[in-house]
Motif scaffolding. Structure first.
Motif, short mmCIF file in Angstrom:
data_model
loop_
_atom_site.label_atom_id
_atom_site.label_comp_id
_atom_site.label_asym_id
_atom_site.label_seq_id
_atom_site.Cartn_x
_atom_site.Cartn_y
_atom_site.Cartn_z
N GLN A 67 -10.57 12.86 18.01
CA GLN A 67 -11.49 13.25 19.41
C GLN A 67 -12.62 12.20 19.39
OE1 GLN A 67 -13.06 17.13 17.98
NE2 GLN A 67 -11.66 18.01 19.83
N MET A 68 -13.25 11.64 18.38
CA MET A 68 -14.01 10.74 18.50
C MET A 68 -13.57 9.25 19.17
SD MET A 68 -16.69 10.76 15.13
CE MET A 68 -15.46 10.47 14.02
N ASN A 72 -14.90 7.53 22.37
CA ASN A 72 -15.38 6.22 22.42
C ASN A 72 -14.85 5.64 23.93
OD1 ASN A 72 -16.81 4.17 21.07
ND2 ASN A 72 -14.66 3.23 21.05
N ASN A 73 -13.60 5.80 23.90
CA ASN A 73 -12.74 5.52 25.43
C ASN A 73 -13.70 5.88 26.38
OD1 ASN A 73 -10.92 4.22 23.70
ND2 ASN A 73 -9.33 5.75 23.89
N ALA A 74 -14.10 7.15 26.42
CA ALA A 74 -14.49 7.77 27.59
C ALA A 74 -16.14 7.10 27.88
CB ALA A 74 -14.88 9.27 27.60
N ILE A 75 -16.68 6.92 26.62
CA ILE A 75 -17.98 6.28 26.83
C ILE A 75 -17.68 4.73 27.28
CG2 ILE A 75 -19.89 5.09 25.32
CD1 ILE A 75 -19.55 7.37 23.47
N LYS A 102 -17.06 9.96 8.45
CA LYS A 102 -18.04 8.87 8.02
C LYS A 102 -17.60 7.75 8.41
CE LYS A 102 -20.77 11.87 5.00
NZ LYS A 102 -21.17 12.06 3.72
N GLU A 103 -16.17 7.36 7.75
CA GLU A 103 -15.66 5.83 7.89
C GLU A 103 -15.32 5.65 9.30
OE1 GLU A 103 -12.15 6.30 5.47
OE2 GLU A 103 -13.38 5.78 3.47
N ALA A 104 -14.87 6.77 10.15
CA ALA A 104 -14.69 6.55 11.62
C ALA A 104 -16.01 6.04 12.40
CB ALA A 104 -13.91 7.56 12.10
N ILE A 105 -17.07 6.77 12.17
CA ILE A 105 -18.36 6.64 12.82
C ILE A 105 -18.67 5.31 12.16
CG2 ILE A 105 -20.98 7.19 12.54
CD1 ILE A 105 -19.82 10.22 12.29
N THR A 107 -17.02 2.65 11.54
CA THR A 107 -15.98 1.61 12.37
C THR A 107 -16.51 1.57 13.53
OG1 THR A 107 -14.47 2.04 10.58
CG2 THR A 107 -13.75 1.27 12.61
N LEU A 108 -16.95 2.60 14.46
CA LEU A 108 -17.20 2.57 15.92
C LEU A 108 -18.58 2.12 15.89
CD1 LEU A 108 -15.84 6.34 16.56
CD2 LEU A 108 -15.02 4.15 17.60
N GLY A 109 -19.30 1.99 14.72
CA GLY A 109 -20.75 1.40 14.91
C GLY A 109 -21.76 2.33 15.40
N TRP A 110 -21.56 3.65 15.05
CA TRP A 110 -22.47 4.67 15.69
C TRP A 110 -23.35 5.13 14.53
CZ3 TRP A 110 -18.79 8.62 18.02
CH2 TRP A 110 -17.90 8.21 19.18
#
Length: 174
Positions: A67-68, A72-75, A102-105, A107-110
């Motif tokens: 979902q994140m 991210n694509n929608a953002i 936490k790793e995905a966040i 990686t996304l730089g959030w």
């Protein structure tokens, strides 16, 4: 350094039985067969991404990470003209604090805005967005998910220009 603040929450939306339909007594195959989970991410400008989960689907870390990625694509599509980071507010539910998440966040730089446990008064989705959805759903019934999706789309688009901003400003008061 301006940040895009996202608020996420997931709530059960009842798919109400139409008044003209008669309930048929039967053994319950599923605990909540007529409920759909709504997941919504929004900022002060409005809804960025929302989705309904499949019936009886559980949110786990794997789904939350997927979902994140969709978020991210929608953002990138809806907020492409801005250059800022993302500040995510979510609660301390297991899928939100899992290592995979936490790793995905990272990686996304959030960044994640801290959220004390058991603090629904600090969740704008609870006290503003979903309260409004719940109030608007009173007396409304749907025959299928297509009708529910269309209703939600119309609801999100019909909010006044300052609706989402007011929800975030209320967070400061709380």
């Amino acid at each position: 350094d301006e940040k895009l603040c996202l608020y996420v929450n997931m709530k059960q939306c009842k798919e109400w039985l139409s008044p003209e339909k008669q309930a048929t007594p039967r053994a319950k195959q599923y605990l909540h067969p007529r409920k759909t989970m709504l997941c919504a991410w929004w900022d002060w400008e409005g809804i960025i991404h929302w989705e309904l989960l499949d019936r009886n689907q559980t949110v786990n870390a794997e789904l939350y990470v997927q979902q994140m990625q969709r978020l991210n694509n929608a953002i990138q599509q809806k907020r492409h003209d801005r250059q800022y980071g993302v500040l995510l507010q979510h609660d301390n539910a297991r899928p939100h604090i899992a290592i995979m998440t936490k790793e995905a966040i990272q990686t996304l730089g959030w960044e994640v805005l801290p959220h004390p446990p058991y603090s629904p008064d600090l969740a704008p989705s609870d006290f503003h967005l979903f309260r409004s959805v719940s109030n608007a759903l009173r007396g409304v019934s749907f025959n299928n998910d297509v009708e529910l999706r269309a209703w939600l789309e119309e609801f999100f688009e019909s909010r006044p220009d300052d609706f989402y901003r007011r929800g975030i400003e209320k967070l400061v008061e709380r």
